[in-house]
Structures are given as structure tokens and as C-alpha cells.
Design a protein around this motif. Structure first.
Motif, mmCIF file in Angstrom:
data_model
loop_
_atom_site.group_PDB
_atom_site.id
_atom_site.type_symbol
_atom_site.label_atom_id
_atom_site.label_comp_id
_atom_site.label_asym_id
_atom_site.label_seq_id
_atom_site.Cartn_x
_atom_site.Cartn_y
_atom_site.Cartn_z
ATOM 1 N N CYS A 18 49.311 45.439 44.326
ATOM 2 C CA CYS A 18 50.522 45.487 43.497
ATOM 3 C C CYS A 18 51.756 45.810 44.331
ATOM 4 C CB CYS A 18 50.356 46.503 42.370
ATOM 5 S SG CYS A 18 49.195 45.998 41.088
ATOM 6 N N LEU A 19 51.614 46.754 45.252
ATOM 7 C CA LEU A 19 52.745 47.123 46.100
ATOM 8 C C LEU A 19 53.136 45.985 47.040
ATOM 9 C CD1 LEU A 19 51.853 50.832 46.967
ATOM 10 C CD2 LEU A 19 53.619 50.023 45.388
ATOM 11 N N LEU A 20 52.173 45.110 47.341
ATOM 12 C CA LEU A 20 52.458 43.927 48.161
ATOM 13 C C LEU A 20 52.996 42.775 47.313
ATOM 14 C CD1 LEU A 20 49.339 43.960 50.514
ATOM 15 C CD2 LEU A 20 51.715 44.411 51.173
ATOM 16 N N ARG A 21 53.280 43.065 46.037
ATOM 17 C CA ARG A 21 53.836 42.086 45.098
ATOM 18 C C ARG A 21 52.869 40.928 44.831
ATOM 19 N NH1 ARG A 21 55.943 45.613 43.860
ATOM 20 N NH2 ARG A 21 58.079 46.311 43.975
ATOM 21 N N PHE A 22 51.568 41.209 44.954
ATOM 22 C CA PHE A 22 50.573 40.226 44.553
ATOM 23 C C PHE A 22 50.575 40.159 43.030
ATOM 24 C CE2 PHE A 22 46.051 38.893 43.924
ATOM 25 C CZ PHE A 22 46.104 37.713 44.653
ATOM 26 N N ASN A 23 50.186 39.027 42.476
ATOM 27 C CA ASN A 23 50.175 38.883 41.019
ATOM 28 C C ASN A 23 49.387 40.017 40.370
ATOM 29 O OD1 ASN A 23 48.582 37.660 38.476
ATOM 30 N ND2 ASN A 23 50.597 36.685 38.646
ATOM 31 N N ILE A 24 49.989 40.697 39.383
ATOM 32 C CA ILE A 24 49.399 41.893 38.788
ATOM 33 C C ILE A 24 48.088 41.582 38.083
ATOM 34 C CG2 ILE A 24 49.761 43.706 37.078
ATOM 35 C CD1 ILE A 24 52.789 43.398 37.664
ATOM 36 N N LEU A 25 48.062 40.490 37.341
ATOM 37 C CA LEU A 25 46.856 40.123 36.604
ATOM 38 C C LEU A 25 45.687 39.895 37.557
ATOM 39 C CD1 LEU A 25 45.931 39.488 33.676
ATOM 40 C CD2 LEU A 25 46.427 37.090 34.155
ATOM 41 N N LEU A 26 45.931 39.134 38.632
ATOM 42 C CA LEU A 26 44.878 38.869 39.613
ATOM 43 C C LEU A 26 44.482 40.138 40.364
ATOM 44 C CD1 LEU A 26 46.089 35.463 41.130
ATOM 45 C CD2 LEU A 26 44.235 35.840 39.494
ATOM 46 N N ALA A 27 45.463 41.015 40.616
ATOM 47 C CA ALA A 27 45.176 42.272 41.322
ATOM 48 C C ALA A 27 44.196 43.126 40.528
ATOM 49 C CB ALA A 27 46.477 43.039 41.568
ATOM 50 N N ILE A 28 44.392 43.212 39.219
ATOM 51 C CA ILE A 28 43.493 44.015 38.386
ATOM 52 C C ILE A 28 42.109 43.378 38.327
ATOM 53 C CG2 ILE A 28 43.119 44.941 36.065
ATOM 54 C CD1 ILE A 28 46.129 45.026 35.680
ATOM 55 N N LEU A 29 42.048 42.053 38.188
ATOM 56 C CA LEU A 29 40.762 41.352 38.141
ATOM 57 C C LEU A 29 39.975 41.548 39.436
ATOM 58 C CD1 LEU A 29 41.831 38.002 36.430
ATOM 59 C CD2 LEU A 29 40.264 39.706 35.476
ATOM 60 N N ILE A 30 40.645 41.383 40.572
ATOM 61 C CA ILE A 30 39.981 41.547 41.874
ATOM 62 C C ILE A 30 39.484 42.977 42.046
ATOM 63 C CG2 ILE A 30 40.383 41.587 44.373
ATOM 64 C CD1 ILE A 30 42.308 39.202 43.929
ATOM 65 N N MET A 308 47.353 43.703 29.294
ATOM 66 C CA MET A 308 46.744 44.729 28.447
ATOM 67 C C MET A 308 45.240 44.475 28.282
ATOM 68 S SD MET A 308 49.267 46.670 27.585
ATOM 69 C CE MET A 308 49.976 46.278 29.168
ATOM 70 N N LEU A 309 44.879 43.231 28.033
ATOM 71 C CA LEU A 309 43.464 42.882 27.850
ATOM 72 C C LEU A 309 42.654 43.169 29.118
ATOM 73 C CD1 LEU A 309 43.751 39.470 25.949
ATOM 74 C CD2 LEU A 309 42.927 41.633 25.014
ATOM 75 N N VAL A 310 43.152 42.693 30.253
ATOM 76 C CA VAL A 310 42.417 42.847 31.510
ATOM 77 C C VAL A 310 42.348 44.316 31.922
ATOM 78 C CG1 VAL A 310 42.408 42.257 33.965
ATOM 79 C CG2 VAL A 310 42.957 40.510 32.281
ATOM 80 N N ALA A 311 43.402 45.078 31.648
ATOM 81 C CA ALA A 311 43.404 46.504 31.985
ATOM 82 C C ALA A 311 42.316 47.244 31.203
ATOM 83 C CB ALA A 311 44.773 47.113 31.703
ATOM 84 N N ALA A 312 42.142 46.873 29.925
ATOM 85 C CA ALA A 312 41.074 47.490 29.131
ATOM 86 C C ALA A 312 39.710 47.145 29.714
ATOM 87 C CB ALA A 312 41.165 47.019 27.676
ATOM 88 N N GLY A 313 39.544 45.896 30.164
ATOM 89 C CA GLY A 313 38.295 45.496 30.801
ATOM 90 C C GLY A 313 38.046 46.247 32.097
ATOM 91 N N PHE A 314 39.114 46.456 32.872
ATOM 92 C CA PHE A 314 39.006 47.204 34.127
ATOM 93 C C PHE A 314 38.539 48.631 33.855
ATOM 94 C CE2 PHE A 314 41.585 48.798 38.042
ATOM 95 C CZ PHE A 314 40.409 48.921 38.758
ATOM 96 N N GLY A 315 39.122 49.253 32.823
ATOM 97 C CA GLY A 315 38.705 50.604 32.454
ATOM 98 C C GLY A 315 37.228 50.658 32.099
ATOM 99 N N SER A 316 36.745 49.623 31.416
ATOM 100 C CA SER A 316 35.329 49.560 31.048
ATOM 101 C C SER A 316 34.450 49.439 32.290
ATOM 102 C CB SER A 316 35.104 48.355 30.122
ATOM 103 O OG SER A 316 33.754 48.259 29.754
ATOM 104 N N GLY A 361 49.579 49.097 30.432
ATOM 105 C CA GLY A 361 48.393 48.630 31.132
ATOM 106 C C GLY A 361 47.718 49.699 31.965
ATOM 107 N N THR A 362 48.437 50.796 32.230
ATOM 108 C CA THR A 362 47.881 51.865 33.061
ATOM 109 C C THR A 362 46.921 52.753 32.287
ATOM 110 O OG1 THR A 362 49.906 51.900 34.384
ATOM 111 C CG2 THR A 362 48.491 53.813 34.562
ATOM 112 N N ILE A 363 47.154 52.915 30.982
ATOM 113 C CA ILE A 363 46.392 53.888 30.194
ATOM 114 C C ILE A 363 44.878 53.676 30.268
ATOM 115 C CG2 ILE A 363 46.003 54.869 27.894
ATOM 116 C CD1 ILE A 363 48.904 54.132 27.219
ATOM 117 N N PRO A 364 44.366 52.462 30.035
ATOM 118 C CA PRO A 364 42.901 52.309 30.078
ATOM 119 C C PRO A 364 42.308 52.653 31.441
ATOM 120 C CG PRO A 364 43.938 50.389 29.055
ATOM 121 C CD PRO A 364 45.034 51.198 29.673
ATOM 122 N N ILE A 365 43.076 52.451 32.491
ATOM 123 C CA ILE A 365 42.572 52.686 33.838
ATOM 124 C C ILE A 365 42.502 54.178 34.140
ATOM 125 C CG2 ILE A 365 42.981 52.259 36.301
ATOM 126 C CD1 ILE A 365 44.450 49.653 35.397
#
Length: 447
Positions: A18-30, A308-316, A361-365
Motif C-alpha cells: 500500500c505504501l508503494l501505491r500498489f493497488n489496494i484491492l490486489l494488496a489485500i488479496l495478495i 470492504m468485502l475483501v477486507a472482511a475476507g482477509f480478517g477471516s 476496510g481496516t476494521i475487519p483486519i
């Protein structure tokens, strides 16, 4: 070793990307895949790796359902905002408001902060109002020699403080996510419990706003009148002739009904849906333009909804990884008690949200880590609510990738005289994140 913990490594990977400005959605998935693969231990070959990746993906997708209501709310609110933007309603309201704005610098700034608060609840257009409200006022700001850094703080306050402290509009979304994620991690609370605590966050931000407006940015600062200002002054004369028509009244009525229903039913999707139906029935949205309005709403809020969806999945995935217990024990040992634990949690939350750029998006994590840690350190449910809520909100102000900073810059830099980093991000970081951290630590110790 804590450095081999799947939760720690995945959070570090996500933050770095994220700090490298990579796409946020892909960053969470990876990062989710990293956590899942590391939790499986030694993998003997490609088949084991593929199985680990497949299992992690299934866990992530299953966990995404935790934020379905939030994502739907975002899309419907985006449609409401698009419908309002498709009329002259905002321009008419702003033209009326500009006539009564104080000509004193400090009171002008506070008036803008007050108006901005309504973008999160009464007429939930989020940042869509800024490009309409702020550019026409730049000539007046220049005449007052108003320091635009104070305006950046005022706008960010209006975009953040309402959802942090009030269960209305976007705040209802924010508080419902806190409620749901606390329940997912073993702490059952009511929405009223969250509202009774999170006002501390709003009060802390108010202190920061007053310091910025009355102390640090109260002196005069000169800006040039460019061709942009001259054009805005001409356009302002034209805007004075705009009148409320049936279309504007229908859209205003739909927005008010959406607000009332969400208060009564405590359901933002239901309120937004009925508000849209009212707009369509009474002509606020032309029937042949419904598809266009929905497309515009999806374009405005769809990306955030998927985060929001992917962040919840990441938390899981983090909860299933088995690394949280190890991390909690380690953090509890080095925290040195409640105060150290609170500071550490808030600092990590600040770093994560700065990287992601969205507190929602931070809350589930962070909840998957902070709730077990808070329970082990002996924090009360009220203190846990405050720590999780503020830890998520920290960093939204000051993050270069956040709507709370990008929105104000889009308006204040319309004439090219406002720097995003030094005139928006740095001031909002200092005057909101520091008071939020202090208020949350004190509040968590008292509650």
C-alpha cells in the motif's frame, strides 16, 4: 519466532504494498494468500502450495459475506449522491449558504466544517460536494487571506468526525462494521454501546480542529487571483438565477426520507433504496436515466465497496491462520500493561490505515488481532470498542490515498495553489491523529 508469524508477515506485506501505491484491492488479496500459505507450515511441492492457495481463497470468499450489507450500502449511497449531482440542488443550496457565510476567517472555516458534516448523514454525498462547494468560494477565501490549510482541516473534520462518533449515514455503516467484527471475535455489543463510546473520538477531533483554526492557521496567508478565480466569480453570478424545480424538490425529499428511514429502521441500505424509489416516482430521477444514475453510483463507490468485502475476507483468513494467538501472547508480553498495549494497538492501526487509505476496510483486519489482545490485557468491552474504532479511524486523516484528504485537495487546489501533501496531508495528520491517539488512550484507561 514472531517474524515467522503469518499474521505479522501478511500485515507487513499489505502495508508495504500500500505504501508503494500498489493497488489496494490486489494488496489485500495478495496479503491474504500470504497469510494462508504461511499458516500451512512446510509445503513439500507445487501440489501442496496449490492446495493451500485454494483453501485460503475459499476461506477469503466465505469471509467476504461479513461485509455484504456495508458494500450494498456504499453502492446505494453512491447512487443517491449521483442523483443529487444530476440536479442543481447542491448548487442552489451552496448559493444560499454562501450568502450567510461569515466574513471573519475563523468563523468562515468553522461554517465550512459544519456544512461538511452533513455530507456524511443528512445528504450522504461523501466528498462529491467539495468540487461544487469549494472552487466558487476560492475568490472569497483569497479576499479574506484565509490559510487554506485551516480549510483542509475543516473539510477533513466534516468528512471524518460524523462517521466516527454518530450512528447516522456513513457513521451507521462504520459502527455496524465495528459491532459485527467485535462479535466475530467474541465480544457481543449493541449499537447503542458503540455510540455511547465513540463520541470520544469526535470530541478529540474537535479539539484538533479548534487548535488548527484558532491557533496554528489563524494568521493571514496570501494567494493570487488567477484566471480560475475570475471565471468562478462570473459563474457565481449565473448560479444566483438557479431556482428549485420539481426535480430538485423530489431529490431533496428522497434524501430526507432516506435519512429518516435509516434512523427509524437502523438500516442504511433500506433507507437509501426507498429514497431512490421516491426520487424516481416523483421525477427527481428520470426513468430513462435510472441506469445511468446507478452506473455513476457504482463508479463512485463500487471500488470502496469491493475493498470492504475483501477486507472482511482477509480478517477471516487471519482468524483461521492460527497466528493470532501467538501474536497476542507476544504483544501482551511486550506491552507492559494496558497503557503500553493501547498505544501499541493505536500505532499499528495508524500504520495500517495510512497504507490502506480507508478506515472502514481496516476494521475487519485489526479487530481480528486487537479484540483477543484487548481481552488478554483486561480491557472492558467499552474500551475495546473505543480502541478498535479509533485505531481504524487513525490514519484516514493524513493518508495521501484517503478520500478524507483527496477530497479537500480536489477543491482547494482547483487553481493550483494548494499542495496535497504539505497543505492537506501533513496538517490533517497532526491535528487529528495526535488528538485521537491521546483521547483513545485516556478513554480506554477510564472506561
Amino acid at each position: 519466532m514472531i517474524l515467522s508469524n503469518p499474521v505479522v508477515i501478511s500485515i507487513l506485506v499489505m502495508t508495504a504494498l500500500c505504501l508503494l501505491r500498489f493497488n489496494i484491492l490486489l494488496a489485500i488479496l495478495i496479503s491474504a494468500l500470504v497469510a494462508g500459505v504461511m499458516s500451512k507450515g512446510d509445503l513439500s511441492g507445487f501440489a501442496d502450495l496449490f492446495t493451500a492457495l485454494s483453501g485460503t481463497t475459499s476461506t477469503l470468499i466465505t469471509g467476504m459475506k461479513g461485509n455484504l450489507e456495508t458494500s450494498l450500502s456504499y453502492i446505494l449511497l453512491g447512487a443517491l449522491a449521483a442523483a443529487i449531482a444530476n440536479t442543481n440542488l447542491t448548487a442552489i443550496l451552496i448559493n444560499a449558504i454562501s450568502k450567510i457565510l461569515s466574513k471573519k476567517r475563523t468563523y468562515f472555516v468553522l461554517s465550512i466544517a459544519f456544512i461538511a458534516c452533513f455530507s456524511q448523514n443528512l445528504i450522504p454525498v461523501h466528498i462529491a460536494f467539495i468540487p461544487i462547494l469549494i472552487p466558487p468560494l476560492l475568490p472569497l477565501m483569497n479576499k479574506l487571506e484565509l490559510d487554506r490549510r485551516a480549510l483542509a482541516c475543516a473539510l477533513t473534520f466534516g468528512l471524518k468526525a460524523p462517521y466516527v462518533s454518530l450512528s447516522v449515514g456513513f457513521g451507521l455503516l462504520f459502527h455496524n462494521i465495528i459491532k459485527k467484527e467485535l462479535e466475530n471475535n467474541g465480544v457481543v455489543v449493541n449499537l447503542s454501546d458503540i455510540t455511547s463510546v465513540m463520541w470520544i473520538g469526535g470530541a478529540s477531533m474537535l479539539v484538533g480542529l479548534l487548535l488548527a483554526v484558532f491557533v496554528f492557521y489563524s494568521k493571514k496567508r496570501s494567494y493570487k487571483n488567477t484566471q480560475f478565480e475570475e471565471k468562478e466569480m462570473r459563474d457565481a453570478q449565473i448560479a444566483k438565477n438557479l431556482k428549485m424545480t420539481r426535480k430538485e424538490w423530489a431529490v431533496l425529499g428522497g434524501a430526507v426520507i432516506a435519512f429518516a428511514i435509516q434512523l427509524y429502521a437502523q438500516s442504511l441500505p433500506l433507507g437509501a433504496l426507498i429514497g431512490l424509489v421516491v426520487m424516481i416516482i416523483f421525477g427527481g430521477i428520470e426513468y430513462k436515466k435510472v441506469d445511468k444514475i446507478m452506473d455513476n453510483g457504482l463508479a463512485m463507490m463500487g471500488f470502496i465497496a469491493f475493498i470492504m468485502l475483501v477486507a472482511a475476507g482477509f480478517g477471516s483468513v487471519l482468524r483461521e491462520s492460527g497466528g493470532i494467538e501467538q501474536l497476542v501472547n507476544f504483544a501482551s508480553d511486550i506491552a507492559g500493561g494496558k497503557i503500553g498495549g493501547a498505544i501499541m494497538m493505536l500505532a499499528i492501526g495508524l500504520l495500517v490505515t495510512m497504507g490502506i487509505g480507508t478506515s472502514f476496510g481496516t476494521i475487519p483486519i485489526i479487530a481480528s488481532i486487537y479484540v483477543p489482545l484487548s481481552l488478554q490485557l483486561g480491557f472492558s468491552p467499552a474500551a475495546i470498542i473505543l480502541l478498535v474504532g479509533v485505531a481504524a479511524a487513525l490514519g484516514d486523516a493524513g493518508s495521501p490515498a484517503s478520500d478524507s484528504t483527496l477530497g479537500p485537495t480536489s477543491g482547494l487546489n482547483a487553481d493550483g495553489q494548494h499542495n496535497h501533501i504539505y497543505d492537506t496531508c501533513v496538517p490533517t495528520f497532526l491535528f487529528f491523529n495526535i488528538p485521537l491517539m491521546i483521547g483513545a488512550v485516556i478513554g480506554a484507561m477510564v472506561l
